[in-house]
Design a protein around this motif. Structure first.
Motif, PDB file in Angstrom:
ATOM      1  N   ASN A  43       0.754  -1.121  -0.047  1.00  0.00           N
ATOM      2  CA  ASN A  43       0.108   0.085   0.002  1.00  0.00           C
ATOM      3  C   ASN A  43       0.859   1.191   0.043  1.00  0.00           C
ATOM      4  O   ASN A  43       1.472   1.687   0.922  1.00  0.00           O
ATOM      5  CB  ASN A  43      -0.898  -0.001   1.299  1.00  0.00           C
ATOM      6  N   PHE A  44       1.056   1.917  -1.111  1.00  0.00           N
ATOM      7  CA  PHE A  44       2.044   2.916  -1.419  1.00  0.00           C
ATOM      8  C   PHE A  44       1.367   4.110  -1.410  1.00  0.00           C
ATOM      9  O   PHE A  44       0.603   4.611  -2.203  1.00  0.00           O
ATOM     10  CB  PHE A  44       2.857   2.535  -2.607  1.00  0.00           C
ATOM     11  N   VAL A  45       1.685   5.135  -0.381  1.00  0.00           N
ATOM     12  CA  VAL A  45       1.276   6.336  -0.208  1.00  0.00           C
ATOM     13  C   VAL A  45       2.089   7.495  -0.987  1.00  0.00           C
ATOM     14  O   VAL A  45       3.186   7.612  -0.332  1.00  0.00           O
ATOM     15  CB  VAL A  45       0.908   6.808   1.125  1.00  0.00           C
ATOM     16  N   PRO A  46       1.996   8.221  -1.947  1.00  0.00           N
ATOM     17  CA  PRO A  46       2.672   9.161  -2.606  1.00  0.00           C
ATOM     18  C   PRO A  46       3.197  10.309  -1.662  1.00  0.00           C
ATOM     19  O   PRO A  46       2.145  10.783  -1.115  1.00  0.00           O
ATOM     20  CB  PRO A  46       2.260   9.786  -3.687  1.00  0.00           C
ATOM     21  N   VAL A  47       4.324  10.708  -1.790  1.00  0.00           N
ATOM     22  CA  VAL A  47       4.807  12.065  -1.119  1.00  0.00           C
ATOM     23  C   VAL A  47       5.705  13.077  -1.833  1.00  0.00           C
ATOM     24  O   VAL A  47       6.334  12.361  -2.641  1.00  0.00           O
ATOM     25  CB  VAL A  47       5.360  11.658   0.281  1.00  0.00           C
ATOM     26  N   GLU A  48       5.763  14.175  -1.558  1.00  0.00           N
ATOM     27  CA  GLU A  48       6.847  15.018  -2.158  1.00  0.00           C
ATOM     28  C   GLU A  48       6.759  16.011  -1.303  1.00  0.00           C
ATOM     29  O   GLU A  48       6.533  16.298  -0.373  1.00  0.00           O
ATOM     30  CB  GLU A  48       5.935  15.214  -3.438  1.00  0.00           C
ATOM     31  N   SER A  49       8.083  16.864  -1.824  1.00  0.00           N
ATOM     32  CA  SER A  49       8.449  17.983  -1.214  1.00  0.00           C
ATOM     33  C   SER A  49       7.467  19.124  -1.018  1.00  0.00           C
ATOM     34  O   SER A  49       6.782  19.142  -2.012  1.00  0.00           O
ATOM     35  CB  SER A  49       9.735  18.599  -1.682  1.00  0.00           C
ATOM     36  N   ASP A  50       7.327  20.004  -0.152  1.00  0.00           N
ATOM     37  CA  ASP A  50       6.375  21.138  -0.144  1.00  0.00           C
ATOM     38  C   ASP A  50       7.180  22.015  -0.952  1.00  0.00           C
ATOM     39  O   ASP A  50       6.187  22.883  -1.514  1.00  0.00           O
ATOM     40  CB  ASP A  50       6.379  21.790   1.574  1.00  0.00           C
ATOM     41  N   THR A  51       8.020  22.254  -1.169  1.00  0.00           N
ATOM     42  CA  THR A  51       8.725  23.281  -2.068  1.00  0.00           C
ATOM     43  C   THR A  51       9.949  23.023  -2.849  1.00  0.00           C
ATOM     44  O   THR A  51      10.423  21.939  -2.875  1.00  0.00           O
ATOM     45  CB  THR A  51       9.334  24.655  -1.177  1.00  0.00           C
ATOM     46  N   ASP A  52      10.207  23.670  -3.843  1.00  0.00           N
ATOM     47  CA  ASP A  52      11.197  23.059  -4.748  1.00  0.00           C
ATOM     48  C   ASP A  52      12.531  23.286  -4.166  1.00  0.00           C
ATOM     49  O   ASP A  52      12.975  23.939  -3.186  1.00  0.00           O
ATOM     50  CB  ASP A  52      11.571  24.342  -5.966  1.00  0.00           C
TER      51      ASP A  52
END
Length: 219
Positions: A43-52
């Motif tokens: 069960n993979f939950v995508p995540v990413e940085s808040d800012t560049d």
């Protein structure tokens, strides 16, 4: 093959897991870090940085979390000119786990221990243009290191010291020595998986902390 080698090779051979890794590889030229937190097996939950050009800060850890995979983006131009050389200024992010990544890995281990998740299943994988590296733990629940100390340094100076280690010892040895010397961690293993699935384990050996490699899998 030891147990943790087996775990790493098996995960990378699973289609869903390898597809997520490939998905991250496709985003290395973008400005943010991207990744997936595995909450419950598969069960993979995508995540990413808040800012560049920043790290991922919001990692959703729950009672089922077994690991995380994420990118360290490619080198990028700041748009500025280097005052001494006159060349375009290029930022070169370190392409191996950072101290912050190691600290998150220890959080995942403690969380797993508290929720009866086998520690051998826990991982933290970093994907970059220089390789795919995975941290695994080869101790037991009673010996999970604290690893949170910065030896009285500010976060900025701690990060600077890590960069110095990487410059002096290169990626694999630099990370392992920094974990040992500055974070008090010696029972975390580092694995590198190539595009063809070949996998090696990196570790330190002897009084001089020589970098050693064992083959986990090779076609």
């Amino acid at each position: 093959m030891d147990v943790l080698c087996n775990e790493v090779v098996n995960r990378f051979s699973q289609q869903l897991f390898s597809d997520k890794i490939e998905n991250i590889k496709e985003k290395l030229s973008l400005k943010k870090e991207y990744g997936h937190v595995e909450n419950g097996f598969g069960n993979f939950v995508p995540v990413e940085s808040d800012t560049d050009y920043s790290a991922i800060n919001d990692v959703p850890v729950d009672t089922t979390t077994i690991g995380m995979m994420h990118s360290h983006f490619n080198n990028f131009a700041t748009g500025n000119i280097h005052p001494e050389t006159g060349d375009p200024e290029i930022i070169k992010p370190i392409k191996i786990q950072s101290p912050k990544d190691v600290q998150l890995f220890l959080v995942l281990l403690r969380n797993a221990a508290n929720n009866n998740i086998p520690l051998k299943k826990v991982y933290l994988t970093m994907v970059s243009s220089s390789g795919v590296y995975t941290l695994k733990y080869d101790g037991n629940a009673n010996n999970i290191p604290a690893g949170g100390s910065t030896n009285g340094l500010t976060a900025e100076k701690f990060e600077k010291k890590f960069i110095e280690y990487i410059k002096k010892y290169k990626n694999e040895r630099g990370l392992l020595k920094f974990m040992k010397d500055e974070m008090g961690i010696s029972n975390v293993s580092l694995y590198r998986t190539m595009n063809n699935g070949n996998t090696k384990k990196y570790y330190l050996e002897g009084d001089k902390d020589k970098l050693k490699k064992d083959v986990c899998h090779e076609d």
